[in-house]
Design a protein around this motif. Structure first.
Motif, PDB file in Angstrom:
ATOM      1  N   ARG A  88     -11.197   6.700 -11.951  1.00  0.00           N
ATOM      2  CA  ARG A  88     -11.008   7.599 -10.448  1.00  0.00           C
ATOM      3  C   ARG A  88     -11.872   7.032  -9.398  1.00  0.00           C
ATOM      4  O   ARG A  88     -11.467   6.945  -8.423  1.00  0.00           O
ATOM      5  N   TYR A  89     -13.078   6.652  -9.866  1.00  0.00           N
ATOM      6  CA  TYR A  89     -13.750   6.173  -8.819  1.00  0.00           C
ATOM      7  C   TYR A  89     -13.292   4.778  -7.985  1.00  0.00           C
ATOM      8  O   TYR A  89     -13.068   4.415  -7.035  1.00  0.00           O
ATOM      9  N   VAL A  90     -12.679   3.891  -9.009  1.00  0.00           N
ATOM     10  CA  VAL A  90     -12.020   2.628  -8.592  1.00  0.00           C
ATOM     11  C   VAL A  90     -10.816   3.056  -7.752  1.00  0.00           C
ATOM     12  O   VAL A  90     -10.578   2.328  -6.667  1.00  0.00           O
ATOM     13  N   ASN A  91      -9.697   4.014  -8.106  1.00  0.00           N
ATOM     14  CA  ASN A  91      -8.748   4.219  -7.416  1.00  0.00           C
ATOM     15  C   ASN A  91      -9.195   5.131  -6.072  1.00  0.00           C
ATOM     16  O   ASN A  91      -8.742   4.733  -4.962  1.00  0.00           O
ATOM     17  N   GLY A  92     -10.307   5.636  -6.053  1.00  0.00           N
ATOM     18  CA  GLY A  92     -10.743   6.161  -4.646  1.00  0.00           C
ATOM     19  C   GLY A  92     -11.110   5.198  -3.745  1.00  0.00           C
ATOM     20  O   GLY A  92     -11.017   5.375  -2.634  1.00  0.00           O
ATOM     21  N   PHE A  93     -11.935   4.296  -4.412  1.00  0.00           N
ATOM     22  CA  PHE A  93     -12.228   3.192  -3.404  1.00  0.00           C
ATOM     23  C   PHE A  93     -11.300   2.270  -3.001  1.00  0.00           C
ATOM     24  O   PHE A  93     -11.266   2.113  -1.919  1.00  0.00           O
ATOM     25  N   LEU A  94     -10.277   2.156  -3.720  1.00  0.00           N
ATOM     26  CA  LEU A  94      -8.940   1.302  -3.130  1.00  0.00           C
ATOM     27  C   LEU A  94      -8.268   2.200  -2.111  1.00  0.00           C
ATOM     28  O   LEU A  94      -7.715   1.468  -1.287  1.00  0.00           O
ATOM     29  N   CYS A  95      -8.161   3.538  -2.495  1.00  0.00           N
ATOM     30  CA  CYS A  95      -7.440   4.432  -1.494  1.00  0.00           C
ATOM     31  C   CYS A  95      -8.294   4.260  -0.390  1.00  0.00           C
ATOM     32  O   CYS A  95      -7.556   4.022   0.937  1.00  0.00           O
ATOM     33  N   LEU A  96      -9.589   4.315  -0.218  1.00  0.00           N
ATOM     34  CA  LEU A  96     -10.535   4.421   0.976  1.00  0.00           C
ATOM     35  C   LEU A  96      -9.932   2.975   1.676  1.00  0.00           C
ATOM     36  O   LEU A  96      -9.828   2.947   3.024  1.00  0.00           O
ATOM     37  N   CYS A  97     -10.146   1.899   0.934  1.00  0.00           N
ATOM     38  CA  CYS A  97     -10.156   0.451   1.527  1.00  0.00           C
ATOM     39  C   CYS A  97      -8.598   0.456   2.435  1.00  0.00           C
ATOM     40  O   CYS A  97      -8.441  -0.110   3.364  1.00  0.00           O
ATOM     41  N   LEU A  98      -7.502   0.507   1.366  1.00  0.00           N
ATOM     42  CA  LEU A  98      -6.241   0.388   1.893  1.00  0.00           C
ATOM     43  C   LEU A  98      -5.882   1.290   3.272  1.00  0.00           C
ATOM     44  O   LEU A  98      -5.449   1.214   4.119  1.00  0.00           O
ATOM     45  N   ALA A  99      -6.546   2.553   3.241  1.00  0.00           N
ATOM     46  CA  ALA A  99      -6.320   3.581   4.181  1.00  0.00           C
ATOM     47  C   ALA A  99      -6.771   2.862   5.591  1.00  0.00           C
ATOM     48  O   ALA A  99      -6.310   2.881   6.437  1.00  0.00           O
ATOM     49  N   LEU A 100      -8.273   2.243   5.390  1.00  0.00           N
ATOM     50  CA  LEU A 100      -8.561   1.828   6.695  1.00  0.00           C
ATOM     51  C   LEU A 100      -7.904   0.591   6.911  1.00  0.00           C
ATOM     52  O   LEU A 100      -7.708   0.165   8.164  1.00  0.00           O
ATOM     53  N   PHE A 101      -7.568  -0.315   5.986  1.00  0.00           N
ATOM     54  CA  PHE A 101      -6.628  -1.400   6.539  1.00  0.00           C
ATOM     55  C   PHE A 101      -5.328  -0.818   7.169  1.00  0.00           C
ATOM     56  O   PHE A 101      -4.973  -1.431   8.101  1.00  0.00           O
ATOM     57  N   ALA A 102      -4.673   0.130   6.570  1.00  0.00           N
ATOM     58  CA  ALA A 102      -3.835   0.659   7.303  1.00  0.00           C
ATOM     59  C   ALA A 102      -3.901   0.986   8.755  1.00  0.00           C
ATOM     60  O   ALA A 102      -3.102   0.927   9.913  1.00  0.00           O
ATOM     61  N   ILE A 103      -5.035   1.848   9.174  1.00  0.00           N
ATOM     62  CA  ILE A 103      -5.534   2.458  10.404  1.00  0.00           C
ATOM     63  C   ILE A 103      -5.861   0.903  11.255  1.00  0.00           C
ATOM     64  O   ILE A 103      -5.515   1.048  12.527  1.00  0.00           O
ATOM     65  N   ALA A 104      -6.365  -0.146  10.622  1.00  0.00           N
ATOM     66  CA  ALA A 104      -6.675  -1.223  11.503  1.00  0.00           C
ATOM     67  C   ALA A 104      -5.423  -2.036  12.004  1.00  0.00           C
ATOM     68  O   ALA A 104      -5.629  -2.712  12.851  1.00  0.00           O
ATOM     69  N   GLN A 105      -4.100  -1.713  11.620  1.00  0.00           N
ATOM     70  CA  GLN A 105      -3.086  -2.349  12.282  1.00  0.00           C
ATOM     71  C   GLN A 105      -2.697  -1.718  13.296  1.00  0.00           C
ATOM     72  O   GLN A 105      -1.724  -2.002  13.898  1.00  0.00           O
ATOM     73  N   TYR A 106      -3.186  -0.721  14.093  1.00  0.00           N
ATOM     74  CA  TYR A 106      -2.705  -0.030  15.209  1.00  0.00           C
ATOM     75  C   TYR A 106      -2.410  -0.841  16.370  1.00  0.00           C
ATOM     76  O   TYR A 106      -1.469  -0.711  17.067  1.00  0.00           O
ATOM     77  N   ASN A 107      -3.194  -2.192  16.425  1.00  0.00           N
ATOM     78  CA  ASN A 107      -2.688  -3.090  17.779  1.00  0.00           C
ATOM     79  C   ASN A 107      -1.864  -4.206  17.234  1.00  0.00           C
ATOM     80  O   ASN A 107      -1.773  -5.172  18.114  1.00  0.00           O
ATOM     81  N   LEU A 114       5.567  -2.011   9.846  1.00  0.00           N
ATOM     82  CA  LEU A 114       5.577  -2.711   8.801  1.00  0.00           C
ATOM     83  C   LEU A 114       4.433  -2.948   7.992  1.00  0.00           C
ATOM     84  O   LEU A 114       4.213  -2.545   6.551  1.00  0.00           O
ATOM     85  N   TRP A 115       3.135  -3.589   8.774  1.00  0.00           N
ATOM     86  CA  TRP A 115       2.075  -3.780   8.009  1.00  0.00           C
ATOM     87  C   TRP A 115       1.265  -2.037   7.763  1.00  0.00           C
ATOM     88  O   TRP A 115       0.592  -2.179   6.647  1.00  0.00           O
ATOM     89  N   PHE A 116       1.595  -1.314   8.560  1.00  0.00           N
ATOM     90  CA  PHE A 116       0.973  -0.026   7.954  1.00  0.00           C
ATOM     91  C   PHE A 116       1.562   0.457   6.785  1.00  0.00           C
ATOM     92  O   PHE A 116       0.886   0.979   6.028  1.00  0.00           O
ATOM     93  N   LEU A 117       3.107   0.423   6.707  1.00  0.00           N
ATOM     94  CA  LEU A 117       3.360   0.862   5.509  1.00  0.00           C
ATOM     95  C   LEU A 117       3.171   0.134   4.390  1.00  0.00           C
ATOM     96  O   LEU A 117       2.970   0.632   3.141  1.00  0.00           O
ATOM     97  N   ILE A 118       2.830  -1.350   4.394  1.00  0.00           N
ATOM     98  CA  ILE A 118       2.408  -1.956   3.223  1.00  0.00           C
ATOM     99  C   ILE A 118       1.056  -1.617   2.734  1.00  0.00           C
ATOM    100  O   ILE A 118       0.796  -1.771   1.668  1.00  0.00           O
ATOM    101  N   TYR A 119       0.422  -1.154   3.589  1.00  0.00           N
ATOM    102  CA  TYR A 119      -1.106  -0.763   3.407  1.00  0.00           C
ATOM    103  C   TYR A 119      -1.283   0.797   2.898  1.00  0.00           C
ATOM    104  O   TYR A 119      -1.816   1.308   1.912  1.00  0.00           O
ATOM    105  N   ALA A 120      -0.337   1.367   3.648  1.00  0.00           N
ATOM    106  CA  ALA A 120      -0.442   3.227   3.561  1.00  0.00           C
ATOM    107  C   ALA A 120       0.342   3.454   2.332  1.00  0.00           C
ATOM    108  O   ALA A 120      -0.413   4.574   1.716  1.00  0.00           O
ATOM    109  N   VAL A 121       1.574   3.021   1.728  1.00  0.00           N
ATOM    110  CA  VAL A 121       2.104   3.197   0.457  1.00  0.00           C
ATOM    111  C   VAL A 121       1.086   3.077  -0.689  1.00  0.00           C
ATOM    112  O   VAL A 121       1.152   4.209  -1.609  1.00  0.00           O
ATOM    113  N   PRO A 122       0.421   1.887  -1.030  1.00  0.00           N
ATOM    114  CA  PRO A 122      -0.414   2.036  -2.005  1.00  0.00           C
ATOM    115  C   PRO A 122      -1.624   2.910  -2.002  1.00  0.00           C
ATOM    116  O   PRO A 122      -2.110   3.279  -2.876  1.00  0.00           O
TER     117      PRO A 122
END
Length: 85
Positions: A2-21, A27-35
């Motif tokens: 659960r901790y590993v999945n929580g950490f990966l969720c946080l990292c992937l969510a931050l990667f998705a947010i970083a795609q704003y510009n 495309l890249w938002f979905l690639i990070y947001a779905v996982p």
């Protein structure tokens, strides 16, 4: 896990947010947001993955699409890997 999945969720969510510009933001938002969504479910509501047939089907469809995309793009990118952004 659960901790590993929580950490990966946080990292992937931050990667998705970083795609704003990015020019191809959606495309890249979905690639990070779905996982991020699947790892978030695995971290915070793990029983949903086992009880919901639709959610597991969605997971396996996304997994298969990711594997097919990797197989499709790998040979063309392998020769030029040094020039990829």
């Amino acid at each position: 896990m659960r901790y590993v999945n929580g950490f990966l969720c946080l990292c992937l969510a931050l990667f998705a947010i970083a795609q704003y510009n990015d020019p191809d933001f959606l495309l890249w938002f979905l690639i990070y947001a779905v996982p991020a969504g699947f790892t978030g479910i695995a971290a915070f509501r793990p029983w949903l993955l086992h009880r919901s047939r639709a959610l597991m089907t969605g997971f396996w469809v996304c997994f298969a699409l990711a594997a097919l995309g990797t197989i499709y793009y790998w040979p063309s990118q392998w020769q030029n890997w040094i020039h990829i952004e």
